[in-house]
Design a protein around this motif. Structure first.
Motif, mmCIF file in Angstrom:
data_model
loop_
_atom_site.group_PDB
_atom_site.id
_atom_site.type_symbol
_atom_site.label_atom_id
_atom_site.label_comp_id
_atom_site.label_asym_id
_atom_site.label_seq_id
_atom_site.Cartn_x
_atom_site.Cartn_y
_atom_site.Cartn_z
ATOM 1 N N LEU A 73 -89.522 84.103 11.471
ATOM 2 C CA LEU A 73 -89.452 85.518 11.128
ATOM 3 C C LEU A 73 -89.222 85.632 9.633
ATOM 4 C CD1 LEU A 73 -89.042 88.560 12.021
ATOM 5 C CD2 LEU A 73 -86.626 88.026 12.047
ATOM 6 N N TYR A 74 -90.007 86.465 8.982
ATOM 7 C CA TYR A 74 -89.878 86.703 7.550
ATOM 8 C C TYR A 74 -89.955 88.205 7.349
ATOM 9 C CZ TYR A 74 -90.691 86.057 2.553
ATOM 10 O OH TYR A 74 -90.584 86.077 1.196
ATOM 11 N N LEU A 75 -88.855 88.812 6.932
ATOM 12 C CA LEU A 75 -88.766 90.257 6.838
ATOM 13 C C LEU A 75 -88.111 90.636 5.517
ATOM 14 C CD1 LEU A 75 -89.003 92.997 8.401
ATOM 15 C CD2 LEU A 75 -86.696 92.555 9.183
ATOM 16 N N GLU A 76 -88.720 91.580 4.809
ATOM 17 C CA GLU A 76 -88.133 92.065 3.558
ATOM 18 C C GLU A 76 -88.163 93.586 3.574
ATOM 19 O OE1 GLU A 76 -88.482 91.433 -1.243
ATOM 20 O OE2 GLU A 76 -89.862 90.405 0.090
ATOM 21 N N ALA A 77 -86.983 94.185 3.395
ATOM 22 C CA ALA A 77 -86.883 95.638 3.386
ATOM 23 C C ALA A 77 -85.752 96.051 2.455
ATOM 24 C CB ALA A 77 -86.622 96.165 4.786
ATOM 25 N N GLN A 78 -86.013 96.989 1.599
ATOM 26 C CA GLN A 78 -85.040 97.562 0.677
ATOM 27 C C GLN A 78 -84.307 96.490 -0.136
ATOM 28 O OE1 GLN A 78 -82.492 100.166 2.870
ATOM 29 N NE2 GLN A 78 -84.126 101.634 3.269
ATOM 30 N N LEU A 81 -84.003 90.225 1.872
ATOM 31 C CA LEU A 81 -84.930 89.299 2.514
ATOM 32 C C LEU A 81 -84.191 88.600 3.652
ATOM 33 C CD1 LEU A 81 -87.584 87.542 2.536
ATOM 34 C CD2 LEU A 81 -86.344 86.017 1.048
ATOM 35 N N VAL A 82 -84.770 88.626 4.843
ATOM 36 C CA VAL A 82 -84.210 87.927 6.002
ATOM 37 C C VAL A 82 -85.269 86.952 6.497
ATOM 38 C CG1 VAL A 82 -83.367 88.161 8.352
ATOM 39 C CG2 VAL A 82 -82.809 89.911 6.663
ATOM 40 N N LYS A 83 -84.885 85.694 6.604
ATOM 41 C CA LYS A 83 -85.816 84.678 7.087
ATOM 42 C C LYS A 83 -85.113 83.867 8.167
ATOM 43 C CE LYS A 83 -87.265 81.415 4.231
ATOM 44 N NZ LYS A 83 -88.053 80.588 3.305
#
Length: 87
Positions: A73-78, A81-83
């Motif tokens: 999972l690779y998520l970037e918001a505001q 970054l969460v991986k």
């Protein structure tokens, strides 16, 4: 040829506006043994009720060990970054 079984980790990495990244590692064998115990209890419960238990592919629990290190999972918001991945 199957890849060798080796110790693996699930990891969580968080980067954001704070000065240091947050990195947590979780040994994969905890997840595997938890899944195996859940499947064993599920099958045992069905057998005690007098019904045939579901077919459970016990060896498929270890399928994550054959994968190369990869992010799941690779998520970037505001700006955060969460991986989550397999290492």
């Amino acid at each position: 040829m199957r890849p060798p079984l080796r110790p693996r980790f699930l990891y969580l990495e968080m980067r954001g506006p704070w000065p240091f990244p947050l990195f947590l590692a979780f040994p994969l064998f905890f997840l595997e043994w938890g899944l195996l115990s859940f499947l064993f209890l599920w099958k045992t419960r069905e057998l005690l009720r007098g019904r045939p238990g579901p077919r459970v592919p016990f060896l498929q629990v270890f399928a994550l060990r054959g994968l190369p290190p990869t992010p799941l999972l690779y998520l970037e918001a505001q700006g955060v970054l969460v991986k989550v991945g397999l290492w």
